[in-house]
Scaffold this active site. Structure first.
Site, PDB file in Angstrom:
ATOM      1  N   ASP A 235       0.618  -1.318   0.215  1.00 51.76           N
ATOM      2  CA  ASP A 235       0.174  -0.050  -0.202  1.00 51.76           C
ATOM      3  C   ASP A 235       0.521   1.287   0.189  1.00 51.76           C
ATOM      4  O   ASP A 235       0.270   2.275  -0.167  1.00 51.76           O
ATOM      5  CB  ASP A 235      -0.916  -0.280   0.977  1.00 51.76           C
ATOM      6  CG  ASP A 235      -2.198  -1.647   1.049  1.00 51.76           C
ATOM      7  OD1 ASP A 235      -2.652  -1.973  -0.157  1.00 51.76           O
ATOM      8  OD2 ASP A 235      -2.919  -1.639   1.920  1.00 51.76           O
TER       9      ASP A 235
ATOM     10  N   ASN B  66      -4.952   9.192   1.432  1.00 52.00           N
ATOM     11  CA  ASN B  66      -5.470   8.412   2.590  1.00 52.00           C
ATOM     12  C   ASN B  66      -6.055   9.501   3.280  1.00 52.00           C
ATOM     13  O   ASN B  66      -7.866   9.234   3.569  1.00 52.00           O
ATOM     14  CB  ASN B  66      -4.170   7.541   2.860  1.00 52.00           C
ATOM     15  CG  ASN B  66      -4.824   5.924   2.898  1.00 52.00           C
ATOM     16  OD1 ASN B  66      -5.460   5.391   2.014  1.00 52.00           O
ATOM     17  ND2 ASN B  66      -3.495   5.497   3.094  1.00 52.00           N
TER      18      ASN B  66
ATOM     19  N   SER C 211      -6.651   6.750  10.740  1.00 52.63           N
ATOM     20  CA  SER C 211      -8.152   6.994  11.069  1.00 52.63           C
ATOM     21  C   SER C 211      -8.638   5.422  11.913  1.00 52.63           C
ATOM     22  O   SER C 211      -9.067   5.824  13.519  1.00 52.63           O
ATOM     23  CB  SER C 211      -8.937   7.248  10.270  1.00 52.63           C
ATOM     24  OG  SER C 211     -10.571   7.408  10.690  1.00 52.63           O
TER      25      SER C 211
END
Length: 366
Positions: free
Chosen positions: A130, A217, A261
């Site tokens: 990622d 992101n 988050s």
């Protein structure tokens, strides 16, 4: 290369691509875009978007995870396969010029800010995890061509394909059979004072000198080296909604809701959901919980004049910027999403990834 893609956007579109504004196609999609020779016409956010080409792709950018020698031979192998099977020329980053001498080099001027200019890249192959995909996102200042990601990292939430299957997968990319998932990005604009001074804690790379970022992101504003809580005023469409006292604040996209988050206690959003997640980091008041805003709003995070220290902002973990008192950042959903190539069925497949990677709702059976 001739750019002949059409982009569908709202009435406030300020870009110079040709438009095909069909209201039924735009009902639930704020912005869609295509590679310069790629086209698609989605009818809803839950519908798979077939990847098709108006012209055969001629150029590809290959980005690999840095420091992994095992990927070197695989990049060369992929480049030879694309050249001999489809006549596609392969490019790589300037930093890989010595390690990958057989590939062309994609220079910074080949990645224009203006989408009306030709780009020497029809699609991107990403080899890594990622983090490598976030690096690809950071390379492009505005428009991003379709990206196909092969897994070679530690998480792989955004990398659905195995490197061992690259021949059959790349054949589908060129000839058809795969789909696009339009992942929302956050357009972040840093508004600074004219006399803003350089800070040693800032990122001094050339890419970090710009003031507009498209985060895939999240955006994180934190206290940096200061021992004190941050003071941040939060506005929604120019109306103040709260004053924040916390170690920091996270503003994430639906894609980023499974990253920092989530670790900070917020809920997970399906990537097909359109919204912006605001998550406090260790807030001073226990009642300050994460909230989700609709994607039509613009948030403004302002450091008030009475703040004892500056705040530091990072975009996808990069490009750290110092935000002094009376400076602020505006954040809104970008009209330029990140087009990720998938096998399709993202509506359901995403839950399988959630279970496989995060072990979501798994418990032992007796």
């Amino acid at each position: 290369l001739q750019q002949n893609a059409r982009v569908k956007m709202g009435d406030n579109d300020r870009h110079c691509y040709e438009h095909e504004h069909r209201e039924e196609d735009l009902d639930h999609i704020k912005a869609t875009h295509a590679a310069k020779s790629c086209s698609y016409k989605p009818k809803s956010t839950c519908q798979d978007i077939p990847l098709t080409w108006k012209e055969k792709p001629k150029h590809v950018l290959i980005v690999k995870k840095k420091g992994v020698k095992e990927l070197h031979d695989k990049v060369i192998e992929m480049a030879h396969y694309l050249k001999h099977e489809f006549g596609i020329e392969s490019y790589t980053e300037p930093a890989e010029e010595e390690d990958l001498p057989g590939l062309h080099i994609l220079k910074p001027e080949d990645i224009p800010i203006d989408r009306c200019k030709a780009m020497k890249c029809d699609f991107v192959i990403c080899l890594g995890g990622d983090g490598s995909l976030l690096h690809v996102n950071a390379m492009f200042l505005a428009y991003v061509p379709p990206v196909i990601a092969f897994y070679s990292g530690t998480l792989g939430f955004l990398t659905p394909f195995q490197i061992s299957d690259y021949k059959s997968v790349l054949k589908q990319v060129v000839e058809g059979g795969l789909y696009l998932a339009l992942r929302a990005r956050l357009k972040c604009t840093v508004i600074r004072k004219k006399d803003a001074k350089k800070d040693p804690h800032e990122d001094d790379s050339s890419m970090a000198q710009r003031t507009v970022f498209h985060a895939l992101n999240e955006v994180v504003m934190d206290r940096g080296p200061s021992p004190y809580l941050t003071d941040i005023e939060c506005f929604c469409n120019d109306s103040k909604i709260t004053s924040i006292r916390a170690d920091g604040i996270i503003i994430s996209s639906p894609t980023g809701s499974t990253a920092y988050s989530l670790a900070a206690g917020a809920s997970v959003l399906h990537p097909l959901v359109t919204g912006i997640v605001l998550t406090p980091i260790c807030p001073h008041t226990m009642s300050f919980r994460p909230v989700v805003f609709p994607d039509c709003v613009q948030l403004k995070l302002h450091v008030p004049s009475h703040a004892p220290d500056p705040v530091y902002a990072g975009f996808d973990g990069k490009f750290r910027k110092r935000i002094d008192p009376d400076e602020y950042i505006t954040i809104e959903t970008s009209t330029l999403p990140f087009p990720s190539i998938t096998r399709g069925g993202m509506l359901v497949e995403w839950f399988k990834d959630l279970a496989n990677i995060f072990h979501w709702n798994e418990r032992p059976t007796h």
